[in-house]
Scaffold this motif. Structure first.
Motif: not given
Ligand SMILES: Nc1ncnc2c1ncn2[C@@H]1O[C@H](COP(=O)(O)OP(=O)(O)OP(=O)(O)O)[C@@H](O)[C@H]1O
Ligand SMILES: [Mg+2]
Length: 237
Positions: A138-152
């Protein structure tokens, strides 16, 4: 049966002290699509039992009994017997996994790591698969290039589940996957695990100290005390 555990026992040798009998004869079996809860107080041996199923206990641990996957006894062959099944057939979401991501690597790279390790995918294929796995939870694929601190916290826990699913396992061991999440996010993660169980036909072994939580994803609950299952109950539908 997909996974059959018979009389599992774990003893830890302790420097200069009495050995700790952490697991004292646990037996259960799960099939595709099953949800089994293991519930018990802190220190009753839940994490130790799951780590034994993964073959990830430290050398001070002595494991005995039988762990049969698709009829094959994984304990019989030591590490060599365990290794082909770890992550590929039996995977685990570790206790506190959502806080265990490295802060300096993107989520996508970390999800792809087990695939690289097992030679299942590399380069662009691994990146694409990491995106697919994120979508699956349930997370958009584009978020794959984000870092952990950018995730809740909830997204990091979803990502940890995605990572466990990287090698397409048949059994998912989930160790306290909703502890430390607020109630609403907790419900979403439970719903996710329930959906994965149904849609992928996963056999889920769900560990928690929280009995009401388990009723939402499990059809059976085994209550553990001091390393033993003291009773097993069907969860009313
Ligand atoms: N590496 C180790 N060496 C020695 N004893 C250990 C080791 N790991 C765990 N134990 C002991 O084994 C017992 C079971 O621990 P375990 O972590 O499996 O419990 P748990 O049910 O997962 O608890 P919690 O709900 O707090 O996560 C405890 O008494 C613990 O102190
Ligand atoms: Mg634990």
């Amino acid at each position: 049966m997909t996974l059959e555990v018979q009389d599992l026992r774990v003893r830890f040798d302790v420097d200069g002290g009495e050995p700790v009998e952490a697991v004292r004869g646990i037996s259960f079996a799960v099939e595709a699509g099953d949800g089994l809860g293991l519930v018990g107080d802190s220190g009753c041996g839940k994490t130790t039992a799951l780590l034994a199923l993964m073959g990830l206990l430290p050398p001070t641990a002595t494991v005995s009994g039988q762990i049969r996957y698709a009829g094959r006894d994984l304990l019989a062959g030591g590490e060599a017997g365990m290794r082909p099944h770890r992550w590929k057939d039996i995977a685990m979401v570790f206790q506190g996994a959502m806080n265990a991501f490295s802060p300096v690597t993107t989520i996508g790279r970390q999800i792809a790591e087990p695939m690289r390790l097992h030679g299942l995918a590399s380069g662009k294929a691994a990146t694409r698969r990491a995106g697919e796995l994120l979508e699956l939870v349930g997370i958009p694929a584009q978020r794959a290039d984000r870092y952990p601190h950018e995730f809740s916290g909830g997204m990091r826990q979803r990502a940890a589940i995605a990572m466990a699913l990287a090698c397409d396992p048949k059994v998912l061991l989930a160790d306290e996957p909703t502890t430390a999440l607020d109630v609403i996010v907790q419900a979403q993660v439970l719903e996710l695990i329930d959906r994965l169980r149904r849609e992928l036909g996963l056999a889920v072994v769900f560990v928690t100290h929280d009995l009401p939580v388990v009723a939402q994803v499990c059809q059976r609950v085994a209550v553990i005390r001091e390393g033993r299952i003291i009773r097993t109950e069907e969860v009313p539908a």
